[in-house]
Write an enzyme that holds these catalytic residues in place. Structure first.
Site, PDB file in Angstrom:
ATOM      1  N   THR A 105       0.842  -1.190   0.000  1.00 25.57           N
ATOM      2  CA  THR A 105       0.000   0.000   0.000  1.00 25.57           C
ATOM      3  C   THR A 105       0.879   1.242   0.000  1.00 25.57           C
ATOM      4  OG1 THR A 105      -1.894   1.078   1.080  1.00 25.57           O
ATOM      5  CG2 THR A 105      -0.202   0.145   2.526  1.00 25.57           C
ATOM      6  N   TYR A 106       0.339   2.350  -0.477  1.00 23.32           N
ATOM      7  CA  TYR A 106       1.103   3.597  -0.515  1.00 23.32           C
ATOM      8  C   TYR A 106       0.185   4.766  -0.191  1.00 23.32           C
ATOM      9  CZ  TYR A 106      -1.021   4.354  -5.121  1.00 23.32           C
ATOM     10  OH  TYR A 106      -1.924   4.535  -6.144  1.00 23.32           O
ATOM     11  N   ASP A 207      -3.802  -7.054  -3.515  1.00 27.00           N
ATOM     12  CA  ASP A 207      -3.711  -5.600  -3.660  1.00 27.00           C
ATOM     13  C   ASP A 207      -4.858  -4.933  -2.920  1.00 27.00           C
ATOM     14  OD1 ASP A 207      -1.490  -6.015  -5.170  1.00 27.00           O
ATOM     15  OD2 ASP A 207      -2.368  -5.409  -7.084  1.00 27.00           O
ATOM     16  N   ASP A 208      -4.617  -3.707  -2.440  1.00 27.97           N
ATOM     17  CA  ASP A 208      -5.615  -3.074  -1.573  1.00 27.97           C
ATOM     18  C   ASP A 208      -6.816  -2.506  -2.307  1.00 27.97           C
ATOM     19  OD1 ASP A 208      -4.479  -0.843  -2.734  1.00 27.97           O
ATOM     20  OD2 ASP A 208      -3.731   0.049  -0.870  1.00 27.97           O
ATOM     21  N   ASP A 209      -6.750  -2.410  -3.644  1.00 24.77           N
ATOM     22  CA  ASP A 209      -7.898  -1.847  -4.363  1.00 24.77           C
ATOM     23  C   ASP A 209      -8.683  -2.878  -5.174  1.00 24.77           C
ATOM     24  OD1 ASP A 209      -5.868  -2.251  -6.160  1.00 24.77           O
ATOM     25  OD2 ASP A 209      -6.061  -0.313  -7.178  1.00 24.77           O
ATOM     26  N   GLU A 294       4.727 -11.837 -12.203  1.00 23.86           N
ATOM     27  CA  GLU A 294       4.209 -13.077 -11.611  1.00 23.86           C
ATOM     28  C   GLU A 294       4.928 -14.291 -12.195  1.00 23.86           C
ATOM     29  OE1 GLU A 294       1.022  -9.900 -11.973  1.00 23.86           O
ATOM     30  OE2 GLU A 294       2.512 -10.823 -13.294  1.00 23.86           O
ATOM     31  N   HIS A 322     -10.119  -7.128 -10.700  1.00 22.82           N
ATOM     32  CA  HIS A 322      -9.005  -6.182 -10.674  1.00 22.82           C
ATOM     33  C   HIS A 322      -9.545  -4.752 -10.771  1.00 22.82           C
ATOM     34  CE1 HIS A 322      -5.105  -4.386 -11.475  1.00 22.82           C
ATOM     35  NE2 HIS A 322      -4.540  -5.541 -11.207  1.00 22.82           N
TER      36      HIS A 322
END
Length: 344
Positions: A105-106, A207-209, A294, A322
């Site tokens: 995360t950022y 992923d966080d989203d 990946e 996604h």
């Protein structure tokens, strides 16, 4: 003697019946002839009926109020549960493998919103350890406070991505790999903090989203080597997916370089913890061509195409999407600035 007693009893019964009948006739005649009394009785009956109707109305009003109170109690109870109840994420089942989710995360305006949405999904998953890695020189107060109150068993890490490998403003999302060092930090923590002989489980890069179905986590939990499944809304397609024949992966439904050994998205696979331990040098790399992040890791982990385990109904069901949170435009802040002390 007995016969005499029975005769007397019969005579007595006859007399009583006669007297009763006579009383009934006289009473009936009395009421029939006394209209005034009948009217009184009728008025009394009407009064009683009205009283019964009024009482029924009162009962209905009370029932309505009780229903309203019950609904209020339910709403308050639900709010209380949100604040105080233990999430199922904390109710571990020792018979189930643990899921280790690594989430890079950022810092951005949408960060807390994305983490909140993801955490509310993870709260419904048992035996889960959330490894959140910030792309930051230090652990930020926002993420620290968020993780302290999210109700999920977690580990908070941070590592900064060098500027030379970061996307610049205006760069397309696919130009450079993202979250590389953060995912590697998560893998390093797993290899150093966990015990290969004691800890059993599965590693997944979340992923966080993205958007996740709860069913996905149960699909990946029984991973023996590497589980794979479709990912929705990705690669300019409705979905990308392994192509499965007779229970085995034989290729890839994707637009971008389908000739890759493992042409899948980060959200489309999970790895058994034992494989992560047995290949201790396998990491993600910033120095790979587009779309090979990946692929590179799985090759380092010694995975073969035959090792892949198709999940989600033989890869016929999409359980992860996604999704991407739209970047917020705050041009009006220059005109009507918000209180910077309020966390968003």
């Amino acid at each position: 003697m007995v016969m005499m007693t029975q005769s007397r009893l019969l005579c007595l019964y006859s007399v009583l019946i006669f007297l009763g009948f006579t009383w009934f006739i006289s009473t009936f005649e009395y009421f029939c002839n006394n209209d005034e009394l009948l009217e009184v009785r009728e008025r009394q009956i009407d009064t009683y009926k009205q009283q019964v109707t009024d009482k029924n109305r009162e009962i209905e009003n009370i029932q309505t109020k009780m229903q309203e109170y019950e609904e209020k109690i339910q709403r308050l109870s639900h709010l209380l549960q949100i604040k105080t109840c233990k999430p199922v994420a904390g109710d571990n089942d020792p018979t189930l493998p643990t899921l280790y989710l690594i989430t890079p995360t950022y810092s951005r305006l949408e960060q807390k919103a994305d983490l909140t949405r993801l955490s509310h999904t993870l709260l419904h998953v048992r035996n889960l350890h959330w490894i959140v890695v910030e792309d930051s020189e230090v652990k930020t107060r926002l993420v620290t406070n968020f993780l302290a109150n999210c109700g999920i068993h977690n580990t908070h890490l941070n590592t900064l991505t060098p500027k030379q490998v970061k996307l610049k403003a205006g760069d397309p999302q696919w130009l450079k790999p993202r979250g590389v060092l953060q995912r590697n930090a998560g893998l390093t923590w797993i290899r150093t903090a966990l015990n290969p002989s004691k800890n059993k489980g599965v590693v997944y890069f979340a992923d966080d989203d993205n958007t996740y179905s709860l069913e996905l986590f149960e699909e990946m939990r029984q991973t023996q080597k590497v589980s794979v499944w479709p990912v929705g809304i990705v690669g300019g397609l409705r979905f990308e997916s392994p192509m499965v024949q007779n229970g085995s992966v034989i290729g890839w439904h994707t637009f971008w370089k389908p000739e890759r050994t493992f042409a899948l998205d980060m959200a489309g696979f999970a790895v058994n913890l034992a494989i992560i331990f047995s290949h201790s040098n396998a990491v993600f790399s910033n120095n790979v061509p587009r779309g090979y992040l990946e692929n590179s890791l799985l090759l380092q982990l010694g995975v073969k195409l035959k090792d892949l385990e198709p999940r989600a109904e033989n890869c016929n069901k999409v359980l992860v999407w996604h999704t991407r949170t739209e970047k917020t435009k705050t041009k009006n802040e220059k005109i009507t600035p918000s209180d910077i002390n309020i966390e968003v």
